[in-house]
Structures are given as structure tokens and as C-alpha cells.
Enzyme design. Structure first.
Site, PDB file in Angstrom:
ATOM      1  N   GLU A 282       0.818  -1.216   0.000  1.00 44.14           N
ATOM      2  CA  GLU A 282       0.000   0.000   0.000  1.00 44.14           C
ATOM      3  C   GLU A 282       0.846   1.258   0.000  1.00 44.14           C
ATOM      4  OE1 GLU A 282      -2.832  -0.765  -0.716  1.00 44.14           O
ATOM      5  OE2 GLU A 282      -3.086  -2.794   0.040  1.00 44.14           O
TER       6      GLU A 282
ATOM      7  N   ARG B  66       5.289   8.243  -6.519  1.00 45.27           N
ATOM      8  CA  ARG B  66       4.269   8.093  -7.552  1.00 45.27           C
ATOM      9  C   ARG B  66       3.931   9.445  -8.170  1.00 45.27           C
ATOM     10  NH1 ARG B  66      -1.931   5.808  -7.214  1.00 45.27           N
ATOM     11  NH2 ARG B  66      -2.203   7.221  -5.460  1.00 45.27           N
TER      12      ARG B  66
ATOM     13  N   ASP C  10      -1.460  -1.431  -9.469  1.00 50.06           N
ATOM     14  CA  ASP C  10      -1.710  -2.847  -9.209  1.00 50.06           C
ATOM     15  C   ASP C  10      -1.765  -3.553 -10.565  1.00 50.06           C
ATOM     16  OD1 ASP C  10      -4.051  -2.438  -6.429  1.00 50.06           O
ATOM     17  OD2 ASP C  10      -1.881  -2.644  -6.459  1.00 50.06           O
TER      18      ASP C  10
ATOM     19  N   TRP D 224      -0.690   5.028  -0.261  1.00 45.37           N
ATOM     20  CA  TRP D 224      -1.471   5.362  -1.450  1.00 45.37           C
ATOM     21  C   TRP D 224      -2.945   4.995  -1.251  1.00 45.37           C
ATOM     22  CZ3 TRP D 224      -0.216   2.047  -6.454  1.00 45.37           C
ATOM     23  CH2 TRP D 224      -0.607   0.719  -6.260  1.00 45.37           C
TER      24      TRP D 224
ATOM     25  N   ASP E 287      -4.825  -7.381   3.073  1.00 49.16           N
ATOM     26  CA  ASP E 287      -6.013  -7.659   2.275  1.00 49.16           C
ATOM     27  C   ASP E 287      -7.254  -7.822   3.140  1.00 49.16           C
ATOM     28  OD1 ASP E 287      -3.470  -9.350   1.348  1.00 49.16           O
ATOM     29  OD2 ASP E 287      -4.434  -8.480  -0.412  1.00 49.16           O
TER      30      ASP E 287
END
Lengths: 251, 524
Positions: free
Chosen positions: B190, B242, B350, B403, B463
Site C-alpha cells: 500500500e 508516484r 496494481d 497510497w 487484504d
């Protein structure tokens, strides 16, 4: 330690606590006796047999029995209700909000209340939040509902360090700590004010060597690259760049 | 001469899902969908680019749990059965839709692609998807890297630092065991960074990481190049950031490319639309689920969906690929006026977005890479290559960030899932104490401790908290969390009480069969 020895040790400890309770004041007994019975039942694997009493309203605030949970935690299976260790954990959710969870074993509360003696009448359980600064620690209290084991804590200053203590505050204002948390630093919410520039050459195995960097002095404006993050106190307004978890649902 | 670099970074990850005790686990299909829709098509793209001798590179992380599943014999066998059933369904659909051209063109497309996927998997890749990626890396076509052992959000484990160390160390060890070399990069699950992780990342051998935009723009001191050049942390780890513009163009559910009305709609699927008898045996009647065979396009913000037109969708892919590259060119041109080194625009996603959530995504990726290959001013690079070319970095400590939605930990720490942390922290502390005090364990005690470590690592997977927060498969995520915690606790009880039930231990070892080389000393 084998299970038989462990049960024996627990029984001995509980007997000692009974002795203490019997010598304690009437009001303390009202709370401690059923607590001990429930504790014994939990440790020995039987279901709790007594509801904790609701104290009479005698004017001054007293420690209240926990309300039955309206919505129990959504656990399936048999996760322990408690782990029998004093622990407080502080986590930073974002620049303005911290999250704390804690466990204070009943014997620890009993020990502290006994030490307080008559002063223990009218205590209130609170979460004391410290902002950790070099020479001192400013603090404020968050009143806790009886039986609370988690709290969301709003902080005014992102980027600062904090820790919490769960404790009892007497009617006279004395604070007695039950458990202390780790220290955590809330993330900053804006670019750093530190504009120093230090260049290094990155080599193998994380080694660095000083470098001049040949920098012209020009900067890429942070606003040209960063998403507009919310000003302090308005976390819901956080900015425009979609995050991975904003996208289509995972499953 | 390239004026700037574009670093496309794909993070391939799925939580470890393996249910030998059940023959009908719908959750295992997450892997099957990703193999057919993302990983196999990606391999095809890498092969096509290599065949055409195009000098473009990708950086791809493969999580240890995904790697474990891709190399698992049971899951490979189950996947083949699933793929066969899917091919048979697509054959029936091709026949059924012949009278209706607007549906038939989709059915033909799926039959063609699925038949090819089956053939490629069996005859070309020999069922070894991970091995195929490894081969591309060995030929220099892709840089592969790793992430935390079970993709835990590391800052949320910070109060149990030995587990941060274990997640990093085991992730690195699993990569090395499979790929035969150390991983240069470490994907922060993440993109969750905290300054407290710095020394552990260096200790674990991470040469570089990726943080979200504000992880760098809020770094201390201020990075002079913003998000467009990496910095190096006090412990000597490079941190890339990013780029928000390319993130919006791809990730935005409203305004990003995947929302184009000509692209395939994700939610309309014959698994829900057709009678159960037509879907047997792939979709059980009592649990309707998607098949991947979808006939509608997004159309717009309307419940009415038009028929999907593959040719029109392909035209949009070309338009969006051109747009993406032009947007990067404009960014690089603008940044070059200010920066003293070529900017690197980091575009992490992803991997499963491409091909699964965004059906045309892999085609788009290939189109982008081909355009970058043809662009003399832009270089599609890997993050390691960028560091090799530009080793002079500003020293700075990135800021705590992720993120996730709202940029921090709200997704993984909210009223839907915060209940897990007291249990995770207490159980992890207890197991760490037990491992420290169990010096030189052998036999069943060693096995029990190893399995207890696997169980707590599996409970730590990000998750589960994510699914609880999003209320998608939340019940499954809750059950997994509770099951792993209880398994770990029972194993700790058994070790402490010297009452290890080896048959019960074997059941757990068989079910949660990953990290075969695990040693409890990973906590040291």
C-alpha cells in the site's frame, strides 16, 4: 509451566485477592466480588455467572459497571476477550487522528484502587494524551466510558509525537497510571519547512558519499506535483489523486 | 537522447488463498481470474516486445503469497480444471450467440483468447507462470522485485518491530529462493512508509522503494525535484514517488481511461445473466459468480448497457495510449526547464487492474510501451536502471504516507476493522517471546513454531482489513483473520504446554503451505 500448575497458581492468586477484597471497604467490595467471580470463571473456562452491579446514585461519580455491548465485535470463532497482559498501543491513522487500544488486567485495577484506599472513591478512568516535546509534555485528558478499550484521539498538530496513558483520576485530580503506550509521530500534513539541501552519491550496500550535486538552485514546486491535502483538522477534504483503494472494488 | 524516463511499475499481488479442505472455493478464483486476464496476457506482451526487439522495460513486483500460489501444485491443477470448464463454456456461448452478431463477436473473442491462453499456458509456459517471468528477467526484459511476506501494512506493525523485520526479511528470502538473486527493490505494501521503517528496509537489503506523492513532497528536508527524482534516506534506501497525473489518468473511476463508455463493463457478466443450467459446472447455482465472459460496454452512467464492440474499444485503446504518452512528454518537457537531471516519472499500478478490472488494460499497456519505444525523447526504464544512471541523490526522509484513500491509514484502521489490532498485536508479541525463549527448537516444537509464524503472518495480510473496510468478501476476510489468529494461539498453547498434536499440526501445514524454508530465526 503445565496446565495443572497454572490452574493451581491462578486459584492461589484468586484466593489472595479474595482476602484483600474482604478487608476492603463496602463500596469497593460491591464491584470487586462479582468481578473476581467473572474473572475466575473466564480463566477456568466457565461462562461468567454474574452481572456486574449498577451502583446507586449517591451524588459523586463512581466507577460504573460496563454496559453490555450493543454491537459486539464482529468476530466469529473464539478469539480471547482479553490476553491478561497490561498493554497500550498507540497508532497514527492520519495527521489529525490517533487510535489507541489497551488492556488493563482486572488485578491491576484492583491493585491501584487498593493503594488509593479511600481516595479511590469517585475515581474516573481517563486517557491522558501527551504531546511529547523536547523539554516537557503537554497533556490533556479524554474521559473514558467504563470498560472502554479503544479510543480515537484528535490531535491539533500534525507531525508531532504523542503517547498516552490509561489511568485513574481521583476526585481531587490526582492521576494514577494503569498502563503506558508507545510513542507515535503523527504524519505531517504539509511540505517541510526545512529547505536545506544535501547531496550524496548512492553506492553499493546503502553506502553514500558526499557529493556536490551540481545543483542550479531551481526547485520543482511542490504544488505542481503534490495533491492538495486538506489543512489541519479537515481530513475529509483530502485531495484529488485517486488511490489504489479508491478504484474499482477489489472483489 | 532521452530527456526523461517513464518508469511503469506493476505490483502483482493476491492474498494467499488455498483451501484443500474444499472443492468449491470461490475465493481461489481470484487467482484463476488474474492468471487468465492479467498474468498470461502480460507474458504475451513481454514476448511480443522481445520479438520485435523493442528497448522498453517494466518493473514488476510479485508478492511472496502470489508466488506461493503460482507454484503450488494443487492450485495449478485446480486452475487447469477451471480453465477447461471456462473454455467449454465459451464454446457453448459461441454456438448459442451465433444468431445475434452483437453478442457473437464477443463470444468469438473470448473463445479465441481462452483457447490461446490454455495453449500458451500448457505448451509454451509449461504451467509455470512465475518461471516465465523469471526467464524474461534473466534476459533483461523486466525487473522483478518483492514485497512483504504476506503484504502487511508495515507501519501498523511498528509496535512489534520484530514482525516488521520478519515481513521484510521473509519477503526478500522468498524472492531470492525462487529467482536466484537478491531483490533490488522492495514494494511497500500500500506504499505505506513511515520513517521508523528506514533502518529495517536497509537491513533487509532494499535498494529502493516507492512511496506515494506526498511521501516525497512532504519529506524532510523538502526534495528540490518534488516527486520527479528519488531521494535517499538516512539509512541509504532510495525512495521514488508516484506521479499523481499518470495515477489519475489510469486509476480514476470517474475520469480515468478505464471509465471510457466504449470499454467493457465489469459488472455485467453471464455468470449473473444466464440461467444456472447454461453455466454448469463453472458457476454453482447457489453461488452465482462472475465468469469473465461479459457482453456489455460501460455505455455511460446508466443501468442500460449496450453491447460491447471490441473494435471500437481497440480504437479507444490507441487513443488513450497516445494521450498517456503525450501527457508524459508534456510533463517531461515542463520538468526539464527546472531540473538539473532528467526527470523520472514513476507510474505504479496494481497489476490486476490491467486485464481484470480494466479488460483492455493490457492492450493499452502494450500500446504505451510501443509508443515509448518509438519516442527518442522518452525512455521506458526500470527503477534500478534509473538509480544506476543517476546515483547522485538528495538526502531526505520521506513522510509517513500511503497510497490508500485519503493518503494515510484510514482504509486499514477504521471502525470496520480496528478490532483486529488488539488481537494481532497481543498474539504477535506472545509468539515473538516464545520464539526468543525457545532456543534451538527441534522436531515437533520447531515445526509448531514455524507454523505459528506462518499463521500470524497470514493474519497480518493487509487484504483482510481492506476487504472489511470495503465490505467486499468481508465475512471471508474476518474468518481468515480469526482462523489464523486462533491457529497461532493454539500452537503457542501447545508449545508452552508441551502438548503438540502432530496430526493437527500436519493439517495446518498442509492447508497453509507456504514459505517452505521458513525459520523462526527470521524474527532475530
Amino acid at each position: 509451566m503445565g496446565s495443572t500448575n497454572r490452574a493451581g497458581t491462578v486459584s492461589t492468586a484468586l484466593e489472595l485477592l479474595r482476602d484483600l477484597v474482604e478487608t476492603a471497604g463496602r463500596r469497593l467490595q460491591e464491584h470487586l466480588v462479582p468481578l473476581l467471580e467473572n474473572l475466575q470463571a473466564l480463566i477456568l473456562g466457565r461462562s461468567a455467572s454474574r452481572q456486574l452491579p449498577v451502583p446507586e446514585d449517591v451524588g459523586a461519580p463512581t466507577w460504573k459497571a460496563p454496559e453490555p455491548a450493543a454491537a459486539p465485535p464482529p468476530v466469529h470463532g473464539e478469539l480471547p476477550r482479553a490476553y491478561g497482559q497490561s498493554r497500550a498501543v498507540l497508532m497514527a491513522r492520519d495527521p489529525w487522528w490517533l487510535f489507541a487500544h489497551w488492556e488493563v488486567p482486572p488485578v491491576r485495577r484492583v491493585e491501584v484502587l487498593r493503594a488509593l484506599g479511600a481516595e479511590g472513591e469517585g475515581t474516573r478512568e481517563v486517557l491522558r494524551v501527551y504531546e511529547v516535546v523536547a523539554d516537557s509534555s503537554a497533556s490533556w485528558d479524554v474521559d473514558l466510558e467504563a470498560g472502554a478499550e479503544r479510543a480515537d484521539i484528535h490531535v491539533e498538530r500534525p507531525g508531532r509525537s504523542y503517547r498516552v496513558e490509561v489511568g485513574l483520576r481521583t476526585a481531587a485530580g490526582r492521576f494514577v497510571c494503569l498502563v503506558t503506550s508507545n510513542q507515535v509521530t503523527a504524519p505531517p500534513a504539509e511540505p517541510s519547512r526545512d529547505t536545506t539541501v544535501h547531496w550524496v552519491t548512492l553506492g553499493q550496500n546503502h553506502r553514500t558519499a558526499e557529493s556536490t550535486g551540481d545543483w542550479s538552485g531551481r526547485r520543482v514546486a511542490a504544488s505542481a506535483t503534490a495533491t492538495a491535502l486538506a489543512p489541519a483538522g479537515e481530513p475529509d477534504a483530502i485531495g484529488s489523486t485517486p488511490r489504489a483503494s479508491d478504484a474499482l472494488p477489489l472483489r | 537522447m532521452a530527456r526523461g524516463s517513464i518508469a511503469l511499475v506493476l505490483h502483482a499481488h493476491l492474498p494467499f488463498v488455498r483451501h484443500p479442505e474444499s472443492t468449491t472455493s470461490l475465493e481461489e478464483r481470484w487467482l484463476f481470474e488474474a492468471i487468465a486476464e492479467t498474468y498470461l496476457p502480460l507474458l504475451d506482451v513481454l514476448e511480443a516486445l522481445e520479438h520485435d526487439r523493442l528497448d522498453v522495460r517494466l518493473t514488476v513486483s510479485i508478492s511472496p503469497t502470489l508466488l506461493a500460489m503460482l507454484t503450488d501444485r494443487l492450485l495449478r491443477a485446480r486452475y487447469l480444471v477451471h480453465l477447461d470448464a471456462l473454455v467449454q463454456l465459451s464454446e457453448r456461448e459461441e454456438r448459442r450467440t451465433r444468431p445475434e452478431p452483437r453478442w457473437h463477436r464477443c463470444a468469438e473473442l473470448y473463445l479465441r483468447r481462452l483457447t490461446r491462453a490454455r495453449s500458451r499456458l500448457l505448451d509454451h509456459w509449461h504451467q509455470d507462470v512465475a518461471g516465465a517471468f523469471r526467464a524474461f528477467q534473466e534476459r533483461g526484459r523486466v525487473e522483478l522485485f518483492t514485497t512483504a511476506a504476506t503484504h502487511a501494512v508495515l507501519p501498523l506493525l511498528a509496535t512489534t518491530p520484530e514482525w516488521v523485520r520478519a515481513q521484510i526479511a521473509l519477503g526478500m528470502a522468498e524472492y531470492r529462493r525462487y529467482f536466484g538473486r537478491p531483490s533490488a527493490g522492495f514494494w511497500l505494501p500500500e506504499c505505506a512508509f513511515d520513517p521508523e521503517l528506514d533502518t529495517e528496509l536497509a537491513r533487509g537489503g532494499a535498494r529502493w522503494v516507492v512511496v506515494d506523492t506526498h511521501g516525497l513532497t512532504h519529506a524532510t528536508p523538502q526534495p528540490v525535484y518534488g516527486a520527479y527524482a528519488p531521494v535517499v534516506t538516512p539509512a541509504g534506501v532510495a525512495a521514488f514517488a508516484r506521479d499523481p497525473d499518470s495515477a489519475t489518468q489510469v486509476w480514476s473511476a470517474e475520469a480515468g481511461y478505464p471509465a471510457d463508455p466504449w470499454y467493457r463493463d465489469f459488472h455485467r457478466d453471464i455468470g449473473f445473466d444466464l440461467p444456472a443450467a447454461a453455466l454448469h459446472p463453472l458457476v454453482p447455482e447457489e453461488h452465482r459468480s462472475p465468469t469473465g465472459l461479459k457482453y456489455h460496454r460501460i455505455t455511460g452512467d446508466t443501468p442500460h448497457k449496450d453491447a460491447y464492440d471490441p473494435e471500437r474499444a481497440a480504437e479507444r485503446v490507441a487513443v488513450h495510449a497516445t494521450h498517456f504518452v503525450e501527457a508524459r512528454r508534456a510533463q517531461v518537457d515542463w520538468l526539464c526547464r527546472t531540473m538539473d537531471r532528467p526527470p523520472v516519472v514513476v507510474c505504479p499500478y496494481d497489476a490486476e487492474l490491467f486485464g481484470h478490472w480494466w479488460y483492455e488494460g493490457v492492450d493499452w499497456l502494450e500500446a504505451v510501451l510501443r509508443r515509448l519505444a518509438a519516442a527518442p525523447d522518452l525512455d521506458a526504464t526500470t527503477l534500478s536502471a534509473d538509480l544506476d544512471r543517476h546515483p547522485v541523490l538528495q538526502r531526505a526522509m520521506p513522510a509517513a504516507s500511503t497510497w490508500g484513500a485519503r493518503g494515510y491509514h484510514a482504509v486499514w484502521l477504521n471502525p470496520e476493522n480496528e478490532w483486529i489490532y488488539p488481537h494481532l498485536h497481543a498474539t504477535a508479541e506472545r509468539l515473538a517471546r516464545l520464539c526468543r525463549t525457545s532456543r534451538h527448537p527441534v522436531g515437533p516444537v520447531a515445526r509448531a513454531l514455524c507454523q505459528a509464524v506462518r499463521e500470524i503472518l497470514l493474519a497480518q495480510a493487509s487484504d483482510w482489513a481492506f476487504m472489511m473496510a470495503r465490505r467486499t468478501s468481508a465475512e471471508y476476510a474476518t474468518r481468515r483473520t480469526v482462523d489464523h489468529l486462533r491457529s497461532c494461539q493454539r500452537l503457542c498453547d501447545a508449545v508452552e504446554g508441551r502438548t503438540i498434536d502432530e496430526s493437527a499440526l500436519a493439517v495446518l501445514e498442509e492447508r497453509d503451505a507456504l514459505f517452505p524454508a521458513l525459520d523462526p530465526r527470521v524474527l532475530d
